[in-house]
Design a protein around this motif. Structure first.
Motif, PDB file in Angstrom:
ATOM      1  N   LEU A  14     -10.293  10.200   9.754  1.00 54.79           N
ATOM      2  CA  LEU A  14      -9.668   8.971  10.120  1.00 54.79           C
ATOM      3  C   LEU A  14      -8.442   8.939   9.127  1.00 54.79           C
ATOM      4  N   ALA A  15      -8.542   9.293   7.872  1.00 53.06           N
ATOM      5  CA  ALA A  15      -7.583   9.468   6.804  1.00 53.06           C
ATOM      6  C   ALA A  15      -6.198  10.321   7.435  1.00 53.06           C
ATOM      7  N   VAL A  16      -6.582  11.455   7.861  1.00 50.62           N
ATOM      8  CA  VAL A  16      -5.521  12.328   8.341  1.00 50.62           C
ATOM      9  C   VAL A  16      -4.649  11.624   9.461  1.00 50.62           C
ATOM     10  N   LEU A  17      -5.391  10.996  10.376  1.00 51.06           N
ATOM     11  CA  LEU A  17      -4.920  10.235  11.570  1.00 51.06           C
ATOM     12  C   LEU A  17      -4.083   9.342  11.118  1.00 51.06           C
ATOM     13  N   LEU A  18      -4.605   8.515  10.102  1.00 48.21           N
ATOM     14  CA  LEU A  18      -3.602   7.185   9.611  1.00 48.21           C
ATOM     15  C   LEU A  18      -2.503   7.825   8.841  1.00 48.21           C
ATOM     16  N   ALA A  19      -2.642   8.678   7.952  1.00 46.66           N
ATOM     17  CA  ALA A  19      -1.563   9.193   7.415  1.00 46.66           C
ATOM     18  C   ALA A  19      -0.422   9.750   8.224  1.00 46.66           C
ATOM     19  N   ARG A  20      -0.779  10.482   9.381  1.00 42.27           N
ATOM     20  CA  ARG A  20       0.300  10.968  10.165  1.00 42.27           C
ATOM     21  C   ARG A  20       1.307   9.983  10.560  1.00 42.27           C
ATOM     22  N   ASP A  21       0.746   8.522  10.788  1.00 39.48           N
ATOM     23  CA  ASP A  21       1.584   7.545  11.372  1.00 39.48           C
ATOM     24  C   ASP A  21       2.590   6.816  10.262  1.00 39.48           C
ATOM     25  N   MET A  22       2.178   7.050   8.990  1.00 42.18           N
ATOM     26  CA  MET A  22       2.855   6.358   7.671  1.00 42.18           C
ATOM     27  C   MET A  22       4.359   7.112   7.751  1.00 42.18           C
ATOM     28  N   ASP A  35     -11.750   3.386   0.899  1.00 38.49           N
ATOM     29  CA  ASP A  35     -11.586   4.698   0.075  1.00 38.49           C
ATOM     30  C   ASP A  35     -10.676   5.529   1.292  1.00 38.49           C
ATOM     31  N   ILE A  36     -11.008   5.202   2.548  1.00 36.84           N
ATOM     32  CA  ILE A  36     -10.084   6.067   3.410  1.00 36.84           C
ATOM     33  C   ILE A  36      -8.532   5.672   3.524  1.00 36.84           C
ATOM     34  N   GLN A  37      -8.518   4.042   3.144  1.00 36.61           N
ATOM     35  CA  GLN A  37      -7.066   3.762   3.401  1.00 36.61           C
ATOM     36  C   GLN A  37      -6.220   4.301   2.104  1.00 36.61           C
ATOM     37  N   VAL A  38      -7.001   4.458   1.263  1.00 39.09           N
ATOM     38  CA  VAL A  38      -6.354   5.034  -0.386  1.00 39.09           C
ATOM     39  C   VAL A  38      -6.135   6.541   0.008  1.00 39.09           C
ATOM     40  N   ALA A  39      -7.070   7.282   0.702  1.00 36.52           N
ATOM     41  CA  ALA A  39      -6.805   8.555   0.965  1.00 36.52           C
ATOM     42  C   ALA A  39      -5.606   8.876   1.858  1.00 36.52           C
ATOM     43  N   ALA A  40      -5.539   7.903   3.113  1.00 34.30           N
ATOM     44  CA  ALA A  40      -4.584   8.306   3.860  1.00 34.30           C
ATOM     45  C   ALA A  40      -3.086   7.616   3.219  1.00 34.30           C
ATOM     46  N   CYS A  41      -3.036   7.004   2.343  1.00 33.84           N
ATOM     47  CA  CYS A  41      -1.766   6.520   1.787  1.00 33.84           C
ATOM     48  C   CYS A  41      -1.576   7.699   0.920  1.00 33.84           C
ATOM     49  N   ASN A  42      -2.269   8.174  -0.040  1.00 34.10           N
ATOM     50  CA  ASN A  42      -2.120   9.274  -0.854  1.00 34.10           C
ATOM     51  C   ASN A  42      -1.752  10.612  -0.146  1.00 34.10           C
ATOM     52  N   LEU A  43      -2.626  10.860   1.035  1.00 35.23           N
ATOM     53  CA  LEU A  43      -2.382  11.900   1.888  1.00 35.23           C
ATOM     54  C   LEU A  43      -0.731  12.003   2.318  1.00 35.23           C
ATOM     55  N   ALA A  44      -0.496  10.788   2.642  1.00 33.58           N
ATOM     56  CA  ALA A  44       1.079  10.722   3.346  1.00 33.58           C
ATOM     57  C   ALA A  44       1.984  11.124   2.285  1.00 33.58           C
ATOM     58  N   ARG A  45       1.733  10.531   0.996  1.00 31.34           N
ATOM     59  CA  ARG A  45       2.552  10.644   0.061  1.00 31.34           C
ATOM     60  C   ARG A  45       2.702  12.156  -0.415  1.00 31.34           C
ATOM     61  N   GLN A  46       1.649  12.922  -0.432  1.00 26.23           N
ATOM     62  CA  GLN A  46       1.481  14.483  -0.666  1.00 26.23           C
ATOM     63  C   GLN A  46       2.238  15.081   0.221  1.00 26.23           C
ATOM     64  N   ARG A  47       2.530  14.694   1.463  1.00 22.76           N
ATOM     65  CA  ARG A  47       2.852  15.432   2.618  1.00 22.76           C
ATOM     66  C   ARG A  47       4.494  14.953   2.987  1.00 22.76           C
ATOM     67  N   HIS A  48       4.507  14.040   4.038  1.00 24.21           N
ATOM     68  CA  HIS A  48       5.652  13.636   4.418  1.00 24.21           C
ATOM     69  C   HIS A  48       6.500  12.130   3.791  1.00 24.21           C
ATOM     70  N   ALA A  49       5.442  11.566   3.086  1.00 26.14           N
ATOM     71  CA  ALA A  49       6.034  10.212   2.760  1.00 26.14           C
ATOM     72  C   ALA A  49       5.966  10.085   1.290  1.00 26.14           C
ATOM     73  N   PRO A  50       6.637  10.687   0.488  1.00 26.26           N
ATOM     74  CA  PRO A  50       6.564  10.809  -1.078  1.00 26.26           C
ATOM     75  C   PRO A  50       7.004   9.356  -1.523  1.00 26.26           C
ATOM     76  N   MET A 151      -9.297   0.316  11.655  1.00 28.25           N
ATOM     77  CA  MET A 151      -9.808   1.461  11.657  1.00 28.25           C
ATOM     78  C   MET A 151     -11.255   1.161  11.698  1.00 28.25           C
ATOM     79  N   MET A 152     -11.932   1.826  12.704  1.00 22.74           N
ATOM     80  CA  MET A 152     -13.527   1.430  12.832  1.00 22.74           C
ATOM     81  C   MET A 152     -14.222   2.622  12.652  1.00 22.74           C
ATOM     82  N   THR A 153     -15.094   2.501  11.746  1.00 28.13           N
ATOM     83  CA  THR A 153     -16.214   3.825  11.489  1.00 28.13           C
ATOM     84  C   THR A 153     -17.250   3.886  12.531  1.00 28.13           C
ATOM     85  N   ARG A 154     -17.295   2.672  13.396  1.00 25.30           N
ATOM     86  CA  ARG A 154     -18.476   2.940  14.513  1.00 25.30           C
ATOM     87  C   ARG A 154     -17.675   2.538  15.787  1.00 25.30           C
TER      88      ARG A 154
END
Lengths: 279, 295
Positions: A14-22, A35-50, A151-154
């Motif tokens: 879920l974090a990867v899918l969200l990060a891709r759209d930022m 936790d998932i939201q924070v991870a998604a934002c920080n993943l996007a910052r590490q990759r394509h959205a510094p 974001m739904m975990t179920r």
């Protein structure tokens, strides 16, 4: 800890899918239990959205990052933040200002065909069958952000209902132009990410539509677990699984202690299917 | 140097809280829950409170479960990853208490109006069902052509608010090592402010780190010192939330009888907060203060 390139846990997916759209330079907000939201934002910052900017809604810390996912309100984030704001000032742009945030990412007890959000109650409000936690900033973030993600975990019929029992965050309300007719700014939900797939909204009537299914998920399975008729495009897409590079970055630079894998495993019924697809 | 007289005993501080009052509670979910004040209020046997909690967890939940509350505002009451707030949930589902449904803009606008001595605050109409279920709390505001739809939210002026900070000096300057959430706004809006702290430090220590003073003494009526007073919640920089105790609390809250037993053993039958700390145990409290080593 070895960095495995094997299966992504559901929380990681879920974090990867969200990060891709930022996008780079966007402004975002995360809540307390995010936790998932924070991870998604920080993943996007590490990759394509510094230059993505995110703030902890309650705690006021901005761009907190040390490679460990901590609760967004915790004081430990202060030492690794760029700024620390006080909530009584932040409410100006959280609760009043139009379109300050490019996006927010929200969970829900229920969501519906038009992406409205309910975290208040199941059943009648005066005597609910299930009393939920309440609205907090969801009303403002759904109402005032440029867009939001659900974001739904179920993914089941108790969570995906024809109409939510209580609207605490306005999606597209009754569909069509009803959101802006009601006086709300342009906006609304862009994507819904779940353990089964990714969903968007048809541009004119604003009804939820299948965008892609995760590997091993069938359309019948999604329909069986959704309490309303989803729109289905002519050709069904498969969700691109997290790449080895995405997972490496996530596990090495964003969530180095494995919080997402520990807290958000796949539902048992889905694990077998997904463990085939995301290597 | 003469004392300001603001540092008082738990019982003395709670003497101002009477049946039927409106009580604000600061903090945020598991942070800064003023639990020693909450436990003291339950021992005192106060009833018919109207609560206005900032987004919280065990502080409002315990007061509701112990029968101290007839009405509560609800912005957000949750045990997050540990589940729904058990006593709040049971009391609402059974109709035992009345809920004033609120959201972030509602409490923010209401507290600001209260702090500014205005009759109401103006917030955007966000298209939710809140005005339907809380019509007194959300009234349609008169607007001019071209304005976005707006709502009036009445001023919130709690009779008393309970806050929790990490430390204070003799003057009653209260310092926070982490975020202070809505606490200052609540203090500005309230008629009487009681701050719980884990320790008292010399004025020189406060002056060395004046940026940490989030509630200056002018906003504080009473300071109560109680080490580990936020337990089982967290006190930023001093101790973490007690996950095992919170989980046990949720389990004990499965019905009223088992919850009553929890309240008897952890609140009513302890000899104040000293007895509560003995009940929890020095080793547990030490581990919660151990940072990374305590996990």
């Amino acid at each position: 800890m070895p960095i495995a390139t094997s299966d992504a846990a559901m929380g990681e997916m879920l974090a990867v899918l969200l990060a891709r759209d930022m996008a780079d330079g966007e402004r975002a907000i995360v809540g307390t239990n995010s936790d998932i939201q924070v991870a998604a934002c920080n993943l996007a910052r590490q990759r394509h959205a510094p230059h993505l900017w995110w703030v902890s809604g309650p705690g006021g810390m901005t761009n907190a990052s040390e490679g460990i996912i901590r609760p967004a309100a915790d004081a430990e984030n202060i030492a690794v933040a760029e700024a620390v704001m006080d909530l009584p000032q932040m409410i100006d742009f959280i609760d009043w200002q139009v379109h300050f945030f490019d996006f927010a990412i929200l969970g829900a007890l229920q969501t519906d065909r038009f992406g409205n959000i309910n975290t208040v109650c199941i059943g009648d409000h005066a005597r609910p069958k299930l009393r939920g936690p309440g609205t907090v900033g969801i009303s403002a973030l759904c109402g005032l952000s440029h867009r939001f993600y659900i974001m739904m975990t179920r993914h089941d019929r108790s969570a995906f209902v024809p109409k939510v029992d209580f609207v605490c965050g306005a999606g597209f309300l009754d569909g069509g132009t009803s959101r802006t007719d009601r006086g709300l700014p342009e906006g609304g939900p862009k994507l819904v990410v779940t353990p089964l797939g990714v969903f968007d909204f048809e541009p004119a009537n604003k009804a939820m539509r299948v965008k892609s299914l995760h590997d091993g998920v069938t359309l019948d399975e999604v329909r069986d677990n959704t309490g309303f008729d989803l729109l289905v495009p002519e050709t069904l897409q498969h969700t691109v699984p997290p790449t080895a590079e995405e997972l490496f970055t996530l596990r090495r630079l964003v969530d180095s202690t494995g919080v997402l894998a520990r807290k958000f495993p796949w539902p048992t019924s889905r694990h077998a299917a997904n463990s085939k697809g995301v290597r | 140097m003469t004392s300001s007289g603001k540092i008082v005993s738990l019982d003395a501080a709670l003497s101002v809280v009477q049946n039927g009052m409106t009580l604000g509670i600061g903090g945020w979910i598991f942070h800064g829950q003023p639990m020693a004040l909450v436990r003291g209020l339950i021992r005192k046997g106060v009833r018919d409170l109207t609560l206005v909690p900032a987004p919280g967890s065990i502080a409002p939940d315990m007061l509701i479960g112990a029968g101290c509350v007839t009405t509560t505002a609800c912005v957000f009451i949750s045990f997050e990853h540990l589940g729904l707030a058990p006593n709040f949930r049971r009391a609402v589902q059974s109709g035992a208490i009345k809920v004033l449904e609120m959201d972030g803009p509602g409490i923010a606008g209401g507290l600001r109006a209260g702090a500014c001595d205005l009759p109401y605050g103006l917030i955007p109409d966000l298209g939710t069902d809140l005005p339907r279920v809380n019509p007194e709390g959300y009234r349609r505001a008169r607007t001019q052509d071209g304005d976005r739809p707006l709502l009036e939210v009445p001023a919130i002026k709690p009779d008393v608010v309970f806050l929790h900070g990490q430390q204070a000096d003799q003057e009653g300057n209260v310092q926070y090592f982490g975020a202070s959430y809505f606490d200052l706004l609540m203090a500005q809006a309230a008629k009487h402010v009681i701050c719980l702290v884990d320790r008292i430090v010399p004025s020189s220590a406060v002056r060395q780190s004046a940026r940490l003073t989030k509630i200056p003494s002018a906003f504080v009526n009473a300071v109560v010192v109680s080490p580990f007073g936020a337990h089982p919640g967290a006190s930023s920089g001093l101790y973490e939330q007690d996950e095992a105790h919170l989980a046990a609390y949720v389990a004990a809250s499965r019905d009223q009888a088992t919850f009553d037993a929890y309240i008897a053993s952890h609140v009513r039958d302890t000899a104040g907060e000293d007895g509560y700390q003995d009940r929890i145990g020095a080793r547990t409290l030490a581990q919660l203060s151990g940072g990374e080593a305590g996990r």
